[in-house]
Motif scaffolding. Structure first.
Motif, short mmCIF file in Angstrom:
data_model
loop_
_atom_site.label_atom_id
_atom_site.label_comp_id
_atom_site.label_asym_id
_atom_site.label_seq_id
_atom_site.Cartn_x
_atom_site.Cartn_y
_atom_site.Cartn_z
N ALA A 7 26.94 11.71 -83.01
CA ALA A 7 28.07 11.49 -81.63
C ALA A 7 29.36 12.22 -82.24
O ALA A 7 30.27 11.43 -82.13
N THR A 8 29.18 13.58 -82.13
CA THR A 8 30.57 14.11 -82.60
C THR A 8 31.34 14.26 -81.22
O THR A 8 30.80 14.25 -80.28
N PRO A 9 32.83 14.31 -81.51
CA PRO A 9 33.55 14.34 -80.36
C PRO A 9 33.32 15.78 -79.17
O PRO A 9 33.30 15.64 -78.15
N ASP A 10 32.74 16.68 -79.94
CA ASP A 10 32.23 18.02 -78.78
C ASP A 10 30.96 18.11 -78.58
O ASP A 10 30.74 19.17 -78.04
N PHE A 11 30.07 16.91 -78.94
CA PHE A 11 28.89 17.05 -78.60
C PHE A 11 28.63 16.92 -77.07
O PHE A 11 29.43 15.94 -76.40
N ASP A 12 27.78 17.60 -76.46
CA ASP A 12 27.62 17.85 -74.88
C ASP A 12 26.04 17.20 -74.75
O ASP A 12 24.95 17.95 -75.02
N PHE A 13 25.97 15.77 -74.20
CA PHE A 13 24.81 15.28 -74.22
C PHE A 13 23.90 16.06 -73.18
O PHE A 13 22.66 16.18 -73.50
N MET A 14 24.33 16.49 -71.95
CA MET A 14 23.60 17.07 -70.93
C MET A 14 22.86 18.40 -71.47
O MET A 14 21.60 18.72 -71.40
N THR A 15 23.49 19.21 -72.03
CA THR A 15 22.98 20.41 -72.47
C THR A 15 22.01 20.17 -73.51
O THR A 15 20.87 21.05 -73.36
N HIS A 16 21.93 19.38 -74.53
CA HIS A 16 21.22 19.21 -75.66
C HIS A 16 19.75 18.43 -74.91
O HIS A 16 18.76 18.64 -75.35
N PHE A 17 20.18 17.50 -73.93
CA PHE A 17 18.97 16.85 -73.66
C PHE A 17 18.22 17.54 -72.58
O PHE A 17 16.97 17.52 -72.47
N HIS A 19 17.68 20.89 -73.07
CA HIS A 19 16.87 21.80 -74.00
C HIS A 19 15.87 20.98 -74.62
O HIS A 19 14.60 21.32 -74.63
N HIS A 20 16.03 19.55 -74.79
CA HIS A 20 15.23 18.55 -75.36
C HIS A 20 13.73 18.52 -74.42
O HIS A 20 12.79 18.67 -74.60
N LEU A 21 14.04 18.69 -72.99
CA LEU A 21 13.13 18.46 -71.96
C LEU A 21 12.68 19.77 -71.49
O LEU A 21 11.71 19.93 -70.90
N GLY A 22 13.29 20.97 -72.04
CA GLY A 22 12.95 22.34 -71.73
C GLY A 22 13.16 22.49 -69.97
O GLY A 22 12.54 23.19 -69.50
N VAL A 23 14.16 22.15 -69.61
CA VAL A 23 14.72 22.22 -68.26
C VAL A 23 16.18 22.88 -68.31
O VAL A 23 16.68 22.97 -69.25
N ALA A 24 16.45 23.58 -67.09
CA ALA A 24 17.64 24.05 -67.03
C ALA A 24 18.50 23.09 -65.90
O ALA A 24 17.84 22.51 -65.27
N MET A 25 19.84 23.56 -66.61
CA MET A 25 20.95 22.53 -65.61
C MET A 25 21.21 23.48 -64.73
O MET A 25 21.42 24.75 -64.77
N GLU A 26 21.69 22.98 -63.55
CA GLU A 26 22.37 23.76 -62.25
C GLU A 26 23.65 23.11 -61.87
O GLU A 26 23.33 22.03 -61.38
N ASN A 27 24.99 23.55 -61.78
CA ASN A 27 26.08 22.90 -61.64
C ASN A 27 25.97 21.46 -62.03
O ASN A 27 26.41 20.50 -61.19
N ASN A 28 25.89 21.49 -63.31
CA ASN A 28 26.03 20.29 -64.15
C ASN A 28 25.05 19.12 -63.69
O ASN A 28 25.57 17.92 -63.77
N LEU A 29 24.00 19.54 -63.01
CA LEU A 29 22.89 18.53 -62.68
C LEU A 29 21.69 18.86 -63.54
O LEU A 29 21.20 20.11 -63.31
N LEU A 30 20.90 17.84 -64.09
CA LEU A 30 19.93 17.91 -64.65
C LEU A 30 18.61 17.02 -63.88
O LEU A 30 18.86 15.64 -63.94
N ARG A 31 17.78 17.82 -63.43
CA ARG A 31 16.81 17.05 -62.66
C ARG A 31 15.67 16.80 -63.50
O ARG A 31 15.11 17.63 -64.18
N ILE A 32 15.08 15.65 -63.35
CA ILE A 32 14.07 15.23 -64.29
C ILE A 32 12.74 15.86 -63.93
O ILE A 32 12.39 15.58 -62.88
N PRO A 33 12.03 16.65 -64.75
CA PRO A 33 10.78 17.49 -64.41
C PRO A 33 9.60 16.24 -63.64
O PRO A 33 9.67 15.27 -64.48
N GLU A 34 8.90 16.71 -62.89
CA GLU A 34 8.17 15.74 -62.31
C GLU A 34 6.93 15.48 -63.29
O GLU A 34 6.71 14.01 -63.14
N LYS A 35 6.47 16.17 -64.14
CA LYS A 35 5.62 15.84 -65.23
C LYS A 35 6.19 14.55 -66.00
O LYS A 35 5.37 13.44 -66.56
N LEU A 36 7.66 14.32 -66.15
CA LEU A 36 8.27 13.23 -66.79
C LEU A 36 8.57 11.97 -66.05
O LEU A 36 8.76 10.85 -66.61
#
Length: 329
Positions: A7-17, A19-36
């Motif tokens: 939890a560093t001050p400059d950590f961006d949760f969305m970007t790293h999460f 990447h963890h799910l293997g999906v792309a963000m669009e306009n600051n929105l992360l949609r959960i993939p159907e398989k998950l």
């Protein structure tokens, strides 16, 4: 699924999460993939020192989000609003997880980023929560208070270590529902959400400002936080039995003085008052169900004197148990 981060001050949760799910963000929105599962996480940025993520999803497997200490002291404040009724499990020291919410009690957590934590979100449950990440200096300027009690001074001072829990008011729950229903395609939606997030902060700090102003702040670490949650669960486990301070101190491996001070600091009330409020909340819940009489509820919660039960209930809820039960039907 386990997602771990520092939890560093400059950590961006969305970007790293993402990447963890293997999906792309669009306009600051992360949609959960159907398989998950289904749902989304949305990020709102109101400047480099003030960010928000909105989580609304149902997952096919348990999700554990592990936040590791930044090791940098309090350079970021995290405010966690959990707004649905399913209980969550949390740990602060990699020990067995304990309940974080119990019928939405203590559903707001305010913490410095030097505490580690792990929250388990169960599979198959609709998860709704909001996380505000804000830097102390920015928050202090936003609140604009000339006088601050010990709690507010601690939160808005860089380098402090703290953990505070607050119950969620009906007003806050309604506000969170309104935020979830916002049409994000509206050109003014970002501006509207900034106002509503500030309103969330206002409602929380309206509660925190009422905390005792003379008490000194005691630094807390992850091990202390873990023990305090266990003590809270001990208190709530059987509401018919009053807490015994000496026994709780032994369970917490703390002196009675330290336990009393840290518990009141973290939960905003003394151990016994917290216990009594929990009893009255449980009484209201049982009476709303309509399956027990007032006497049965009183005896179940350990009251041998029903007049005493009635006085305490009316003091807490503004109605006698009998009138409250009648209105709930």
């Amino acid at each position: 699924m386990i997602f771990s981060f520092s939890a560093t001050p400059d950590f961006d949760f969305m970007t790293h999460f993402a990447h963890h799910l293997g999906v792309a963000m669009e306009n600051n929105l992360l949609r959960i993939p159907e398989k998950l599962g289904e749902g989304y996480i949305r990020k709102l940025t109101f400047g480099p020192d003030f960010k928000v993520t909105l989580h609304r999803y149902t997952l096919r497997e348990d999700l554990v989000i592990k936040r590791n200490s930044s090791g940098m002291g309090n350079e970021l404040i995290t405010i966690f609003f959990y707004s649905n009724e399913d209980s969550l499990e949390i740990s602060f020291n990699n020990d067995q997880q304990v309940r974080f919410s119990e019928r939405e009690d203590a559903a707001i957590q305010v913490t410095s980023n030097d505490l580690s934590s792990a929250i388990r979100f169960p599979a198959g449950h609709s998860v709704h929560y909001v996380v505000i990440a804000i830097k102390p200096v920015y928050l202090k300027a936003l609140l604009g208070l000339t006088k601050q009690n010990a709690t507010l001074k601690t939160i808005t001072t860089s380098g402090s270590s703290f953990l505070y829990f607050e119950s969620m008011t009906a007003e806050t729950k309604i506000l969170l529902k309104h935020m979830a229903a916002v049409n994000t395609q509206d050109d003014l939606s970002h501006f509207y959400m900034q106002i509503k997030v500030q309103e969330l902060i206002y409602l929380l700090f309206r509660q925190l400002v009422l905390r005792e102003s003379t008490a000194a702040h005691y630094s807390i670490n992850s091990a202390d936080a873990e023990r305090l949650l266990h003590i809270r669960n001990e208190i709530l486990y059987d509401l018919s039995v009053p807490p015994v301070l000496s026994e709780l101190a032994q369970v917490a491996a703390m002196s009675e003085t330290k336990l009393k001070q840290l518990f009141k600091q973290t939960f905003g009330d003394t151990i016994y008052n917290y216990y009594q409020r929990a009893r009255m909340e449980e009484a209201a819940f049982l009476l709303k169900q309509g399956k027990r009489s007032v006497a049965e509820v009183g005896y179940e919660l350990g009251f041998s004197n029903l007049s005493h039960f009635s006085r305490l209930f009316e003091k807490c809820h503004g109605l006698t148990p009998k009138r409250f039960s009648a209105q709930a039907k």
